[in-house]
Design a protein around this motif. Sequence first.
Motif, short mmCIF file in Angstrom:
data_model
loop_
_atom_site.label_atom_id
_atom_site.label_comp_id
_atom_site.label_asym_id
_atom_site.label_seq_id
_atom_site.Cartn_x
_atom_site.Cartn_y
_atom_site.Cartn_z
N LEU A 1 3.98 -5.35 8.41
CA LEU A 1 2.57 -5.06 8.63
C LEU A 1 1.85 -4.77 7.32
N LEU A 2 2.46 -3.94 6.49
CA LEU A 2 1.84 -3.58 5.21
C LEU A 2 1.75 -4.78 4.28
N HIS B 1 0.82 -1.21 0.00
CA HIS B 1 0.00 0.00 0.00
C HIS B 1 0.86 1.26 0.00
N LEU C 1 -10.52 -1.46 4.53
CA LEU C 1 -10.10 -2.74 5.12
C LEU C 1 -11.28 -3.42 5.81
N TRP D 1 -1.34 -2.67 -6.49
CA TRP D 1 -0.94 -3.41 -5.29
C TRP D 1 0.25 -4.33 -5.57
N VAL E 1 -6.13 -0.64 10.77
CA VAL E 1 -4.72 -0.64 11.17
C VAL E 1 -4.02 0.68 10.90
N LYS F 1 1.79 -14.44 3.45
CA LYS F 1 0.59 -14.88 4.18
C LYS F 1 0.10 -16.28 3.77
N VAL G 1 -0.10 1.65 11.60
CA VAL G 1 0.79 1.94 10.47
C VAL G 1 1.42 3.31 10.64
N ARG H 1 -13.38 -5.46 3.74
CA ARG H 1 -12.81 -6.77 3.43
C ARG H 1 -12.81 -7.71 4.62
N ALA I 1 -11.25 -7.07 7.42
CA ALA I 1 -9.99 -6.91 8.14
C ALA I 1 -10.14 -5.82 9.21
N ASP J 1 -8.92 2.62 6.58
CA ASP J 1 -9.49 1.68 7.54
C ASP J 1 -10.88 1.21 7.10
N LEU K 1 -1.38 -7.02 4.59
CA LEU K 1 -2.71 -6.44 4.40
C LEU K 1 -3.22 -6.73 2.99
#
Length: 426
Positions: A101-102, A2, A18, A358, A26, A213, A30, A21, A23, A15, A105
């Motif tokens: 972290l990114l 991202h 997310l 992405w 975050v 992931k 971030v 989706r 999720a 947010d 996602l």
Amino acid sequence: MHDLKYIRENPQAFDAALVRRGAAPVAESVLALDENRRALLTEMQNAQARRNEASKAIGAAMGKGDTATAEALKAEVAALKDTLPALEEQERAAGEELDTLLAGLPNLPADDTPDGADETENVEVARWGTPRSFEFEPRDHADLGPVLGLDFETGVAISGARFTFMRGQMARLNRALGQFMLDYQTGQRGYTECATPYLVRQESLFGTGQLPKFAEDNFQTTDGRWLIPTAEVSLTNSVREQILDESALPIRMTALTPCFRSEAGAAGRDTKGLIRQHQFEKVELVSIVRPEDSAAEHERMVESAEGILQALELPYRKMLLCTGDMGASARKTYDLEVWLPGQGLYREISSCSNCGDWQARRMNTRYRPAESKGNVFVHTLNGSGLAVGRTLVAVLENHQQADGSVTVPAALLPYMGGLTKLEITA
């Protein structure tokens, strides 16, 4: 991956996307990590600047005979030399924490992707063809295929569950399907045929989003390489870490390759027949385009997959996936679901996704606009055109006859060496 600038400027919108989706929000985490990393970078740069400044001042002080000042400056430089490696390590660790972290996602859904929790909330967009009316009870391909050359028992004996061995006319039909798909996509739809590696480095799987992931869904070799789950990986990564000329876009590629999937999350599902295998063949479609062209390219790609189904006279429906059923790398996805009379339902046979920028950010793939300064991340798209094994299933079930034979669709006859139907051999 991202865009940090977007998250800084639009944390609430990020947010909210997310959450669509499924999720957790975050943006706060971030931005905290980003602020810490930037503060450490500033501290490190200031320390480097002060070290350089003090080093120069030592000579000036010694030239004036100011020994005390020179010694104090030397002590300061020595301390900074000890401090800088620690700061550099802290900045590197902070950057890695932020990147990790990114990297985990999912992509943000497009505005016109419908909200929903799972496949039950996907939206049917269109249908093509009328399911055939049979004068007999149509059979499932797993029951129909063994006497025609589809040998499940030998596949299991050689390799275990989710592997199949094909013989004679069945192997010929399988090969014909792959060749027909490839010829159609290159000859009528303008895709460039590619022959790609089947083993890739982990950087390639990271680039298209299978890592980190979804490692358990893939097979890794003893030397650290990975078997491709789809040619999307090798085709899309063919432009990784490149700056493309705008005149080169769009890039449209296709490849017929074996695909390997562990099906780790599908235990107990579709263990009978060809629907869910560890090894299968697929004709993959990949497009690399300018951002403003990706929506139209997405529709074009779906039409390219639909053309195969129409040529083979296979009824299907076109589904727009909801946020809860979409792959992590996609902004918007259409699935084509083919009618299987032996099962009495529609099953996915192609999935075509627009990934926006992405994947391009993970691969660092950009293009140079002809009439503006700066480089821009490309948009990437991928889709099945089609999965060969599932298409074989659809042909067997839709073109089966009462005597157990299967009529070969007209589009495949040039590839069948004179065979017009598959007939019982045992």
